[in-house]
Design a protein around this motif. Sequence first.
Motif, PDB file in Angstrom:
ATOM      1  N   ARG A  90       0.855  -1.184   0.000  1.00 14.63           N
ATOM      2  CA  ARG A  90       0.000   0.000   0.000  1.00 14.63           C
ATOM      3  C   ARG A  90       0.888   1.230   0.000  1.00 14.63           C
ATOM      4  N   ALA A  91       0.591   2.182  -0.871  1.00 21.02           N
ATOM      5  CA  ALA A  91       1.302   3.458  -0.949  1.00 21.02           C
ATOM      6  C   ALA A  91       0.250   4.560  -0.934  1.00 21.02           C
ATOM      7  N   GLY A  92       0.103   5.237   0.200  1.00 19.40           N
ATOM      8  CA  GLY A  92      -0.909   6.281   0.316  1.00 19.40           C
ATOM      9  C   GLY A  92      -2.297   5.707   0.179  1.00 19.40           C
ATOM     10  N   ASP A  93      -3.062   6.236  -0.781  1.00 23.54           N
ATOM     11  CA  ASP A  93      -4.437   5.781  -0.993  1.00 23.54           C
ATOM     12  C   ASP A  93      -4.551   4.731  -2.099  1.00 23.54           C
ATOM     13  N   ASP A  94      -3.423   4.109  -2.475  1.00 27.46           N
ATOM     14  CA  ASP A  94      -3.442   3.088  -3.518  1.00 27.46           C
ATOM     15  C   ASP A  94      -2.819   1.795  -3.013  1.00 27.46           C
ATOM     16  N   PHE A  95      -3.329   0.708  -3.523  1.00 33.03           N
ATOM     17  CA  PHE A  95      -2.766  -0.617  -3.300  1.00 33.03           C
ATOM     18  C   PHE A  95      -2.102  -1.003  -4.620  1.00 33.03           C
ATOM     19  N   ILE A  96      -0.806  -1.326  -4.584  1.00 29.21           N
ATOM     20  CA  ILE A  96      -0.032  -1.585  -5.798  1.00 29.21           C
ATOM     21  C   ILE A  96       0.357  -3.059  -5.846  1.00 29.21           C
ATOM     22  N   VAL A  97       0.202  -3.657  -7.029  1.00 27.79           N
ATOM     23  CA  VAL A  97       0.616  -5.045  -7.233  1.00 27.79           C
ATOM     24  C   VAL A  97       1.478  -5.090  -8.491  1.00 27.79           C
ATOM     25  N   HIS A  98       2.653  -5.728  -8.395  1.00 29.26           N
ATOM     26  CA  HIS A  98       3.544  -5.921  -9.547  1.00 29.26           C
ATOM     27  C   HIS A  98       3.666  -7.418  -9.818  1.00 29.26           C
ATOM     28  N   PHE A  99       3.480  -7.806 -11.083  1.00 27.65           N
ATOM     29  CA  PHE A  99       3.659  -9.192 -11.501  1.00 27.65           C
ATOM     30  C   PHE A  99       4.815  -9.249 -12.491  1.00 27.65           C
ATOM     31  N   ASP A 100       5.759 -10.166 -12.286  1.00 33.37           N
ATOM     32  CA  ASP A 100       6.827 -10.378 -13.259  1.00 33.37           C
ATOM     33  C   ASP A 100       6.301 -11.236 -14.397  1.00 33.37           C
ATOM     34  N   LEU A 101       6.288 -10.654 -15.596  1.00 32.59           N
ATOM     35  CA  LEU A 101       5.827 -11.368 -16.785  1.00 32.59           C
ATOM     36  C   LEU A 101       6.759 -11.062 -17.962  1.00 32.59           C
ATOM     37  N   PRO A 102       8.035 -11.427 -17.864  1.00 28.62           N
ATOM     38  CA  PRO A 102       8.951 -11.110 -18.960  1.00 28.62           C
ATOM     39  C   PRO A 102       8.607 -11.880 -20.229  1.00 28.62           C
ATOM     40  N   GLY A 103       8.791 -11.212 -21.359  1.00 28.09           N
ATOM     41  CA  GLY A 103       8.578 -11.861 -22.650  1.00 28.09           C
ATOM     42  C   GLY A 103       7.133 -12.098 -23.015  1.00 28.09           C
ATOM     43  N   ILE A 104       6.224 -11.444 -22.329  1.00 22.86           N
ATOM     44  CA  ILE A 104       4.786 -11.613 -22.595  1.00 22.86           C
ATOM     45  C   ILE A 104       4.325 -10.531 -23.558  1.00 22.86           C
ATOM     46  N   ASP A 105       3.564 -10.925 -24.564  1.00 24.65           N
ATOM     47  CA  ASP A 105       2.916  -9.953 -25.443  1.00 24.65           C
ATOM     48  C   ASP A 105       1.744  -9.358 -24.655  1.00 24.65           C
ATOM     49  N   PRO A 106       1.722  -8.033 -24.446  1.00 27.09           N
ATOM     50  CA  PRO A 106       0.630  -7.429 -23.658  1.00 27.09           C
ATOM     51  C   PRO A 106      -0.761  -7.782 -24.179  1.00 27.09           C
ATOM     52  N   GLU A 107      -0.861  -8.091 -25.466  1.00 28.69           N
ATOM     53  CA  GLU A 107      -2.163  -8.464 -26.030  1.00 28.69           C
ATOM     54  C   GLU A 107      -2.694  -9.774 -25.443  1.00 28.69           C
ATOM     55  N   THR A 108      -1.795 -10.596 -24.862  1.00 25.73           N
ATOM     56  CA  THR A 108      -2.236 -11.879 -24.296  1.00 25.73           C
ATOM     57  C   THR A 108      -2.610 -11.766 -22.820  1.00 25.73           C
ATOM     58  N   ILE A 109      -2.451 -10.589 -22.237  1.00 22.89           N
ATOM     59  CA  ILE A 109      -2.782 -10.410 -20.820  1.00 22.89           C
ATOM     60  C   ILE A 109      -4.282 -10.149 -20.680  1.00 22.89           C
ATOM     61  N   ASP A 110      -4.913 -10.891 -19.782  1.00 23.17           N
ATOM     62  CA  ASP A 110      -6.348 -10.758 -19.548  1.00 23.17           C
ATOM     63  C   ASP A 110      -6.573 -10.579 -18.049  1.00 23.17           C
ATOM     64  N   LEU A 111      -7.282  -9.522 -17.680  1.00 21.11           N
ATOM     65  CA  LEU A 111      -7.602  -9.236 -16.282  1.00 21.11           C
ATOM     66  C   LEU A 111      -9.105  -9.173 -16.124  1.00 21.11           C
ATOM     67  N   ASP A 112      -9.627  -9.779 -15.066  1.00 17.20           N
ATOM     68  CA  ASP A 112     -11.038  -9.588 -14.755  1.00 17.20           C
ATOM     69  C   ASP A 112     -11.245  -9.687 -13.248  1.00 17.20           C
ATOM     70  N   VAL A 113     -12.273  -9.013 -12.771  1.00 19.64           N
ATOM     71  CA  VAL A 113     -12.621  -9.023 -11.349  1.00 19.64           C
ATOM     72  C   VAL A 113     -14.064  -9.459 -11.241  1.00 19.64           C
ATOM     73  N   GLU A 114     -14.297 -10.434 -10.379  1.00 18.37           N
ATOM     74  CA  GLU A 114     -15.664 -10.876 -10.107  1.00 18.37           C
ATOM     75  C   GLU A 114     -15.781 -11.144  -8.619  1.00 18.37           C
ATOM     76  N   ARG A 115     -16.681 -10.419  -7.964  1.00 16.24           N
ATOM     77  CA  ARG A 115     -16.907 -10.570  -6.518  1.00 16.24           C
ATOM     78  C   ARG A 115     -15.594 -10.474  -5.728  1.00 16.24           C
TER      79      ARG A 115
END
Length: 140
Positions: free
Chosen positions: A34-59
């Motif tokens: 947590r930094a101030g009013d934000d929660f930060i998450v970093h994922f190591d994903l070397p060599g990944i085409d950003p077009e293949t990244i999929d994020l979704d939130v459910e409940r």
Amino acid sequence: MMLMRTDPFREFDRLAQQVFGPTRPAAMPMDAYRAGDDFIVHFDLPGIDPETIDLDVERNVLNVRAERRSPAPEGAETIVAERPTGTFTRQLFLGDTLDTERIDASYEAGVLTLRIPVAEQAKPRRIQISGGDGGRKQLS
């Protein structure tokens, strides 16, 4: 607590690797803070085409999915293949104190960064207290 981690298959994967060798790519390493009013998450994903990244939130469950393809062209003779390829997934259970409607995601230098604001109702706030003499006092 803002983040809950669970991986019910970790022990199964460890045992399967001992018996059968690697069965799937390793989970994506992560840092979270947590930094101030934000929660930060970093994922190591070397060599990944950003077009293949999929994020979704459910409940309040955040699902991250990314794919790394082999750089070798079809039909090439592979001499060494130590870098994992395939689909990488990670699931995070986010606390109710985070505003999952306003997640900001960026990918730079092989790192996927998520910035999740702390929900307004979860932020500390001052409460005014009226005194018995009709005056106002402020509680810090």
